[in-house]
Write an enzyme that holds these catalytic residues in place. Structure first.
Site, PDB file in Angstrom:
ATOM      1  N   ASP A  40       0.801  -1.221   0.000  1.00 36.27           N
ATOM      2  CA  ASP A  40       0.000   0.000   0.000  1.00 36.27           C
ATOM      3  C   ASP A  40       0.836   1.276   0.000  1.00 36.27           C
ATOM      4  O   ASP A  40       0.319   2.363   0.293  1.00 36.27           O
ATOM      5  CB  ASP A  40      -0.960  -0.006   1.203  1.00 36.27           C
ATOM      6  CG  ASP A  40      -2.179  -0.869   0.909  1.00 36.27           C
ATOM      7  OD1 ASP A  40      -2.574  -0.949  -0.271  1.00 36.27           O
ATOM      8  OD2 ASP A  40      -2.729  -1.454   1.848  1.00 36.27           O
ATOM      9  N   ASP A  53      -7.544  -4.038  -4.759  1.00 40.23           N
ATOM     10  CA  ASP A  53      -7.129  -2.731  -4.219  1.00 40.23           C
ATOM     11  C   ASP A  53      -5.733  -2.334  -4.722  1.00 40.23           C
ATOM     12  O   ASP A  53      -5.405  -1.158  -4.843  1.00 40.23           O
ATOM     13  CB  ASP A  53      -7.070  -2.752  -2.682  1.00 40.23           C
ATOM     14  CG  ASP A  53      -8.096  -3.644  -2.015  1.00 40.23           C
ATOM     15  OD1 ASP A  53      -8.559  -4.604  -2.648  1.00 40.23           O
ATOM     16  OD2 ASP A  53      -8.414  -3.404  -0.843  1.00 40.23           O
TER      17      ASP A  53
HETATM   18  N1  GLY Z   1      -7.353  -2.452   1.512  1.00 34.43           N
HETATM   19  C1  GLY Z   1      -8.075  -1.317   1.192  1.00 34.43           C
HETATM   20  C2  GLY Z   1      -9.512  -1.374   1.463  1.00 34.43           C
HETATM   21  O1  GLY Z   1      -9.930  -1.790   2.535  1.00 34.43           O
HETATM   22  O2  GLY Z   1     -10.249  -0.988   0.599  1.00 34.43           O
END
Ligand code: GLY
Length: 404
Positions: A119, A180
């Site tokens: 991330d 994501d």
């Molecule tokens: N991992 C990012 C979300 O919870 O959308």
């Protein structure tokens, strides 16, 4: 001929009225957001003073009991606060916001060495990346480049993707890639542009291609997690982690996909990415169960939608991500289609502004109520969450740009 001219005048007048109403609603949204964000800044400063854990620096959400959850810089949400401050500065151009944005951005600098999270794009791109985009200052650029080098260490050539979660390996998955993760490709694309290093670009394209191939069902809805075999890159299984079921439609995941493929098209001009974003939009915004205000249920396959829809939590964050992504998507397609995307995005922003804002100086200063982070883990259900606010402000800035 006279009739034709009066018909044109009516169309022109109704368009002018719509634009005027949008501008007004956009200005009201900014005004409310500015007051709330000031309150969030105060609440965050207060929270930092009160906590004994001095590593907790950034606001993430409001807890069920109404208190503020602060997180350390290693949390995947750490970059959104600085990002919001930059979004606010982009709109206001006031030194007050710029100074706050600068100081909160530099608190994140050590992340450029953090190889434990896929991330990094969310954390570093929405803070340092936004700072560089708006100011052009070299110091921000250097952090973006180092962070991209660090993120690139998570790329696996066999799988052709950046590894998402390391946790859960190997008990739950061998090599997890979540939808994501499309969002983190922006950091790689941008680093490639800044340095001329083709490797970042190739990794981002490879990840996007694998996601295109393996993450979607025939109807263009997306799985949440694809588990790959790192030995040969084959798919082991497709499952969910934050949705209600493996075959369900977790709303935020669909929003990440639409935004992610639109962004990939921006950097590559590969028409397959554009088509994928268009298909996701068509799939999602023709769902029978989509609420009339366009703010989706947290998962569009929650069985309770059929029996007690009012009790199913919504996800304002998914709506805000969709709105922002759709404004960009609208810039790449023909006028009729663009207008359709802009109408959906405008509708979402209108609903969020009119019905999802807390009263001033409540909700710890967050801008939007009713987001759902991780329903299966019973965490962040129907509460304000920082990334909803970030994408709401980004969408408002994009709406500004399209109406100017
Ligand atoms: N991992 C990012 C979300 O919870 O959308």
């Amino acid at each position: 001929m006279k009739r034709f001219i009066s018909a044109c005048c009516i169309v022109w007048l109704s368009l002018a009225c719509t634009v005027k109403a949008q501008v007004q609603s956009n200005q009201e949204a900014w005004k409310a957001a500015e007051g709330q964000l000031r309150f969030l800044v105060e609440q965050t400063a207060q929270g930092r003073k009160l906590t004994t854990d001095k590593s907790k620096l950034m606001p993430r959400c409001v807890e069920k009991d109404g208190s503020l959850r602060l997180v350390g810089i290693g949390d995947w949400c750490s970059g959104f606060f600085a990002g919001e401050l930059w979004q606010m500065w982009q709109h206001t151009q006031e030194d007050f916001w710029r100074e706050l944005a600068v100081s909160n951005t530099w608190k994140l600098e050590d992340l450029k060495w953090n190889d434990s999270s896929h991330d990094l794009g969310f954390m570093v791109y929405n803070s340092f990346g936004k700072a560089y985009e708006l100011t052009g200052e070299r110091s921000y650029r250097d952090v973006v480049i180092q962070a991209a080098k660090t993120l690139a260490t998570r790329f696996d050539a066999n799988v052709g993707c950046i590894r998402s979660w390391t946790w859960g390996t190997p008990e739950r998955w061998q090599f997890a890639v979540i939808i994501d993760n499309m969002m983190n490709l922006e950091l790689l694309f941008q680093a490639s542009l800044l340095t001329g290093d083709q490797r970042f670009y190739d990794m981002a394209v490879s990840h996007a291609n694998q996601t295109l191939k393996n993450h979607f069902r025939d109807d263009f809805s997306s799985y949440h997690v694809v588990d790959y075999n790192p030995a040969d890159g084959s798919v082991i299984k497709r499952i969910t982690h934050q949705g209600i079921a493996d075959e369900s439609v977790w709303s935020r995941g669909q929003a990440w996909g639409l935004y992610g493929f639109t962004m990939c098209y921006r950097y590559t001009k590969d028409v397959r990415y554009l088509q994928q974003a268009q298909r996701i939009a068509r799939f999602f915004f023709t769902q029978n169960d989509l609420p009339a205000d366009l703010i989706p249920y947290w998962d569009m396959r929650d069985p309770a939608i059929a029996t007690k829809p009012a009790e199913v939590p919504r996800d304002a964050s998914a709506a805000a991500i969709f709105a922002s992504g759709l404004y960009e998507l609208a810039t790449y397609v023909g006028e009729a289609e663009a207008q359709h995307y802009r109408e959906i995005a405008d509708g979402i922003l209108q609903a969020l502004t009119a019905h999802y804002q807390p009263a001033p100086e409540t909700a710890q200063g967050f801008l939007l109520l009713h987001s759902t982070g991780n329903y299966p883990a019973n965490d962040e259900i129907d509460v304000p969450i920082i990334y909803a606010d970030y994408y709401y402000l980004e969408a408002l800035n994009r709406q500004d740009m399209l109406t100017k």
